[in-house]
Scaffold this motif. Structure first.
Motif, PDB file in Angstrom:
ATOM      1  N   VAL A 238     -19.966 -12.948 -12.536  1.00 46.52           N
ATOM      2  CA  VAL A 238     -20.147 -13.215 -11.111  1.00 46.52           C
ATOM      3  C   VAL A 238     -19.426 -12.139 -10.311  1.00 46.52           C
ATOM      4  CG1 VAL A 238     -19.695 -14.831  -9.211  1.00 46.52           C
ATOM      5  CG2 VAL A 238     -20.372 -15.702 -11.461  1.00 46.52           C
ATOM      6  N   VAL A 239     -20.114 -11.603  -9.293  1.00 50.92           N
ATOM      7  CA  VAL A 239     -19.512 -10.624  -8.387  1.00 50.92           C
ATOM      8  C   VAL A 239     -19.675 -11.151  -6.964  1.00 50.92           C
ATOM      9  CG1 VAL A 239     -19.512  -8.251  -7.538  1.00 50.92           C
ATOM     10  CG2 VAL A 239     -20.110  -8.721  -9.938  1.00 50.92           C
ATOM     11  N   THR A 240     -18.573 -11.297  -6.246  1.00 50.82           N
ATOM     12  CA  THR A 240     -18.629 -11.722  -4.848  1.00 50.82           C
ATOM     13  C   THR A 240     -18.276 -10.529  -3.967  1.00 50.82           C
ATOM     14  OG1 THR A 240     -17.957 -13.451  -3.287  1.00 50.82           O
ATOM     15  CG2 THR A 240     -16.260 -12.653  -4.812  1.00 50.82           C
ATOM     16  N   THR A 241     -18.987 -10.380  -2.843  1.00 49.77           N
ATOM     17  CA  THR A 241     -19.143  -9.063  -2.225  1.00 49.77           C
ATOM     18  C   THR A 241     -18.423  -8.848  -0.896  1.00 49.77           C
ATOM     19  OG1 THR A 241     -21.212  -9.733  -1.129  1.00 49.77           O
ATOM     20  CG2 THR A 241     -21.376  -8.787  -3.354  1.00 49.77           C
ATOM     21  N   GLY A 242     -17.522  -9.752  -0.502  1.00 52.44           N
ATOM     22  CA  GLY A 242     -16.762  -9.529   0.713  1.00 52.44           C
ATOM     23  C   GLY A 242     -17.180 -10.449   1.847  1.00 52.44           C
ATOM     24  N   THR A 243     -16.287 -10.586   2.825  1.00 52.42           N
ATOM     25  CA  THR A 243     -16.474 -11.569   3.892  1.00 52.42           C
ATOM     26  C   THR A 243     -16.540 -10.913   5.265  1.00 52.42           C
ATOM     27  OG1 THR A 243     -15.681 -13.768   4.599  1.00 52.42           O
ATOM     28  CG2 THR A 243     -14.025 -12.043   4.429  1.00 52.42           C
ATOM     29  N   PRO A 244     -17.313 -11.490   6.197  1.00 56.68           N
ATOM     30  CA  PRO A 244     -17.306 -10.999   7.570  1.00 56.68           C
ATOM     31  C   PRO A 244     -16.043 -11.450   8.307  1.00 56.68           C
ATOM     32  CG  PRO A 244     -18.769 -12.883   7.383  1.00 56.68           C
ATOM     33  CD  PRO A 244     -18.290 -12.565   5.992  1.00 56.68           C
ATOM     34  N   PRO A 245     -15.840 -10.977   9.545  1.00 57.55           N
ATOM     35  CA  PRO A 245     -14.628 -11.350  10.276  1.00 57.55           C
ATOM     36  C   PRO A 245     -14.599 -12.832  10.628  1.00 57.55           C
ATOM     37  CG  PRO A 245     -16.158 -10.187  11.714  1.00 57.55           C
ATOM     38  CD  PRO A 245     -16.708 -10.077  10.320  1.00 57.55           C
ATOM     39  N   GLY A 246     -13.397 -13.298  10.983  1.00 56.55           N
ATOM     40  CA  GLY A 246     -13.221 -14.674  11.419  1.00 56.55           C
ATOM     41  C   GLY A 246     -12.335 -15.510  10.526  1.00 56.55           C
ATOM     42  N   VAL A 247     -11.607 -14.870   9.600  1.00 58.45           N
ATOM     43  CA  VAL A 247     -10.713 -15.630   8.727  1.00 58.45           C
ATOM     44  C   VAL A 247      -9.487 -16.093   9.517  1.00 58.45           C
ATOM     45  CG1 VAL A 247     -11.522 -14.407   6.692  1.00 58.45           C
ATOM     46  CG2 VAL A 247      -9.490 -13.572   7.893  1.00 58.45           C
ATOM     47  N   GLY A 248      -8.805 -17.106   8.974  1.00 60.06           N
ATOM     48  CA  GLY A 248      -7.658 -17.667   9.672  1.00 60.06           C
ATOM     49  C   GLY A 248      -6.528 -16.684   9.868  1.00 60.06           C
ATOM     50  N   MET A 249      -6.322 -15.817   8.893  1.00 62.04           N
ATOM     51  CA  MET A 249      -5.270 -14.813   8.964  1.00 62.04           C
ATOM     52  C   MET A 249      -5.455 -13.891  10.162  1.00 62.04           C
ATOM     53  SD  MET A 249      -4.507 -11.903   6.055  1.00 62.04           S
ATOM     54  CE  MET A 249      -6.209 -11.299   6.186  1.00 62.04           C
ATOM     55  N   GLY A 250      -6.704 -13.686  10.585  1.00 64.92           N
ATOM     56  CA  GLY A 250      -6.991 -12.750  11.663  1.00 64.92           C
ATOM     57  C   GLY A 250      -6.903 -13.352  13.048  1.00 64.92           C
ATOM     58  N   MET A 251      -6.662 -14.669  13.147  1.00 65.10           N
ATOM     59  CA  MET A 251      -6.579 -15.309  14.453  1.00 65.10           C
ATOM     60  C   MET A 251      -5.208 -15.060  15.077  1.00 65.10           C
ATOM     61  SD  MET A 251      -8.558 -18.883  13.494  1.00 65.10           S
ATOM     62  CE  MET A 251      -8.563 -19.458  15.200  1.00 65.10           C
ATOM     63  N   ASN A 252      -5.132 -15.223  16.379  1.00 66.78           N
ATOM     64  CA  ASN A 252      -3.880 -14.993  17.108  1.00 66.78           C
ATOM     65  C   ASN A 252      -3.509 -16.245  17.905  1.00 66.78           C
ATOM     66  OD1 ASN A 252      -1.633 -13.787  18.232  1.00 66.78           O
ATOM     67  ND2 ASN A 252      -2.784 -12.658  19.790  1.00 66.78           N
ATOM     68  N   PRO A 253      -2.530 -17.043  17.416  1.00 64.65           N
ATOM     69  CA  PRO A 253      -1.786 -16.846  16.174  1.00 64.65           C
ATOM     70  C   PRO A 253      -2.630 -17.236  14.961  1.00 64.65           C
ATOM     71  CG  PRO A 253      -1.138 -18.906  17.185  1.00 64.65           C
ATOM     72  CD  PRO A 253      -2.086 -18.249  18.153  1.00 64.65           C
ATOM     73  N   PRO A 254      -2.206 -16.819  13.754  1.00 63.85           N
ATOM     74  CA  PRO A 254      -2.964 -17.186  12.553  1.00 63.85           C
ATOM     75  C   PRO A 254      -3.068 -18.696  12.384  1.00 63.85           C
ATOM     76  CG  PRO A 254      -1.379 -15.459  12.067  1.00 63.85           C
ATOM     77  CD  PRO A 254      -1.063 -15.954  13.443  1.00 63.85           C
ATOM     78  N   VAL A 255      -4.190 -19.132  11.819  1.00 59.15           N
ATOM     79  CA  VAL A 255      -4.437 -20.547  11.548  1.00 59.15           C
ATOM     80  C   VAL A 255      -4.788 -20.682  10.080  1.00 59.15           C
ATOM     81  CG1 VAL A 255      -5.937 -22.522  12.015  1.00 59.15           C
ATOM     82  CG2 VAL A 255      -5.230 -21.021  13.899  1.00 59.15           C
ATOM     83  N   PHE A 256      -4.129 -21.629   9.406  1.00 56.49           N
ATOM     84  CA  PHE A 256      -4.394 -21.823   7.986  1.00 56.49           C
ATOM     85  C   PHE A 256      -4.813 -23.265   7.716  1.00 56.49           C
ATOM     86  CE2 PHE A 256      -1.351 -18.250   8.175  1.00 56.49           C
ATOM     87  CZ  PHE A 256      -2.177 -17.281   7.644  1.00 56.49           C
ATOM     88  N   LEU A 257      -5.442 -23.470   6.577  1.00 55.77           N
ATOM     89  CA  LEU A 257      -6.006 -24.763   6.234  1.00 55.77           C
ATOM     90  C   LEU A 257      -4.918 -25.807   5.952  1.00 55.77           C
ATOM     91  CD1 LEU A 257      -8.815 -23.388   3.938  1.00 55.77           C
ATOM     92  CD2 LEU A 257      -9.184 -24.569   6.121  1.00 55.77           C
ATOM     93  N   GLN A 258      -5.193 -27.039   6.404  1.00 53.68           N
ATOM     94  CA  GLN A 258      -4.287 -28.156   6.232  1.00 53.68           C
ATOM     95  C   GLN A 258      -5.021 -29.307   5.547  1.00 53.68           C
ATOM     96  OE1 GLN A 258      -1.081 -27.720   7.098  1.00 53.68           O
ATOM     97  NE2 GLN A 258      -1.616 -25.672   7.879  1.00 53.68           N
ATOM     98  N   PRO A 259      -4.289 -30.228   4.892  1.00 54.34           N
ATOM     99  CA  PRO A 259      -4.951 -31.385   4.285  1.00 54.34           C
ATOM    100  C   PRO A 259      -5.816 -32.125   5.308  1.00 54.34           C
ATOM    101  CG  PRO A 259      -2.670 -31.272   3.574  1.00 54.34           C
ATOM    102  CD  PRO A 259      -2.823 -30.230   4.640  1.00 54.34           C
ATOM    103  N   GLY A 260      -7.020 -32.474   4.899  1.00 60.61           N
ATOM    104  CA  GLY A 260      -7.958 -33.158   5.772  1.00 60.61           C
ATOM    105  C   GLY A 260      -8.957 -32.242   6.444  1.00 60.61           C
ATOM    106  N   ASP A 261      -8.692 -30.938   6.481  1.00 53.59           N
ATOM    107  CA  ASP A 261      -9.647 -30.001   7.054  1.00 53.59           C
ATOM    108  C   ASP A 261     -10.931 -29.976   6.220  1.00 53.59           C
ATOM    109  OD1 ASP A 261      -7.914 -29.298   9.088  1.00 53.59           O
ATOM    110  OD2 ASP A 261      -7.291 -27.411   8.172  1.00 53.59           O
ATOM    111  N   VAL A 262     -12.038 -29.689   6.884  1.00 53.02           N
ATOM    112  CA  VAL A 262     -13.338 -29.615   6.215  1.00 53.02           C
ATOM    113  C   VAL A 262     -13.970 -28.262   6.513  1.00 53.02           C
ATOM    114  CG1 VAL A 262     -15.660 -30.577   6.036  1.00 53.02           C
ATOM    115  CG2 VAL A 262     -13.686 -32.103   6.269  1.00 53.02           C
ATOM    116  N   MET A 263     -14.339 -27.549   5.467  1.00 50.53           N
ATOM    117  CA  MET A 263     -15.057 -26.281   5.599  1.00 50.53           C
ATOM    118  C   MET A 263     -16.536 -26.511   5.309  1.00 50.53           C
ATOM    119  SD  MET A 263     -12.455 -23.679   3.580  1.00 50.53           S
ATOM    120  CE  MET A 263     -12.130 -24.825   2.225  1.00 50.53           C
ATOM    121  N   THR A 264     -17.401 -25.990   6.168  1.00 54.09           N
ATOM    122  CA  THR A 264     -18.838 -25.997   5.956  1.00 54.09           C
ATOM    123  C   THR A 264     -19.308 -24.560   6.067  1.00 54.09           C
ATOM    124  OG1 THR A 264     -18.986 -28.170   7.013  1.00 54.09           O
ATOM    125  CG2 THR A 264     -21.044 -26.956   6.687  1.00 54.09           C
ATOM    126  N   LEU A 265     -20.039 -24.077   5.069  1.00 52.49           N
ATOM    127  CA  LEU A 265     -20.418 -22.675   5.043  1.00 52.49           C
ATOM    128  C   LEU A 265     -21.799 -22.515   4.441  1.00 52.49           C
ATOM    129  CD1 LEU A 265     -18.636 -21.103   1.981  1.00 52.49           C
ATOM    130  CD2 LEU A 265     -17.826 -23.266   2.917  1.00 52.49           C
TER     131      LEU A 265
END
Length: 280
Positions: A238-265
């Motif tokens: 398996v080869v995964t090819t990179g992500t577009p912008p919008g990750v939590g690390m790039g937000m100001n201030p950074p936002v990271f995942l917490q218990p109970g959060d739901v990701m839909t992609l």
């Protein structure tokens, strides 16, 4: 074809989603969706089957990763210019290559677990592909003959582990459940142009990532030719090819995942994933 693996974790069966969206059982034809099934010859054999003649699977069983644990799970970093900028990294002059542990692979809708000691868990929706035949120093012109199909990957990342200390990316990308794949492995005949697919990721219903594979720095043909120049790629890898912008690390201030959060992609033509974040 849309190939799947369904059933309880560790006891998945091979299946196929037909044109009507019905899950069909492939157990009479292959033992699993794995390195043996993903060869060009085997895929051609499965494509010749009549889906309506396959047994219909009752109910709505869990979907696992559509590829059984591969020999190698390879990732490309910083492959979108805007993502490199938000990460504070220079635009790469050649593909940035790292590995995710095969043990990180998870079902597309399974929970993502925050491990003990993890404080900066982040999301990354990506287009991935599965290798269909041995590739060693192939050309870009021959690249697509070596691809079995495409699937969605959520390259879940622990940013402290990735960038802290000696800054080794593999250690920030390899925790258990850090590699949701699927829901389907979609064969190449259904995705005529993998460089024009829309990508999105939401967290708790809020759009965080929006992109299109047309803006990759290194397109898929170049990636597979580059990788095969430095290592042997084998069926089922398996080869995964990179992500577009919008990750939590790039937000100001950074936002990271917490218990109970739901990701839909999701990615156009490849379906959608949904994961709940839970504490260990």
């Amino acid at each position: 074809m849309k190939l799947v693996r369904y059933g309880p974790k560790g006891a998945e069966k091979p299946g196929l989603i037909d044109e009507a969206g019905v899950l069909r059982d492939l157990s009479a034809h292959v033992s699993d969706i794995d390195c043996d099934t993903c060869t060009n010859a085997q895929l051609d054999r499965l494509a010749a089957l009549e889906p309506a003649a396959l047994p219909q699977v009752a109910g709505s069983p869990r979907l696992g990763s559509p590829i059984k644990r591969p020999g190698h799970f390879i990732a490309i970093g910083l492959n979108f210019r805007d993502h490199a900028a938000e990460a504070g990294q220079p635009i790469p002059s050649e593909p940035v290559v790292f590995s995710k542990a095969p043990s990180s692979i998870n079902g597309p809708h399974d929970d993502v677990v925050i491990p003990k000691g993890c404080t900066k868990l982040d999301w990354e929706v990506e287009l991935a592909f599965v290798v269909s035949q041995r590739a060693w120093q192939i050309s870009e012109a021959d690249a697509f003959a070596h691809i079995a199909g495409y699937l969605i990957c959520n390259d879940v990342s622990e940013r402290t582990w990735q960038f802290g200390g000696s800054g080794q990316w593999t250690k920030g990308k390899s925790g258990p459940t850090f590699g949701p794949l699927g829901p389907y492995l979609v064969t190449t005949d259904e995705i005529p142009d993998p460089q024009n697919l829309d990508i999105f990721l939401d967290v708790n219903g809020t759009r965080r990532q929006t992109g299109n594979t047309s803006t990759m720095i290194f397109p898929i043909a170049e990636i597979i030719a580059y990788l095969s120049g430095i290592m042997v790629l084998e069926p089922g890898d398996v080869v995964t090819t990179g992500t577009p912008p919008g990750v939590g690390m790039g937000m100001n201030p950074p936002v990271f995942l917490q218990p109970g959060d739901v990701m839909t992609l999701g990615i156009s033509g490849l379906g959608e994933q949904r994961q709940k974040v839970v504490a260990a």
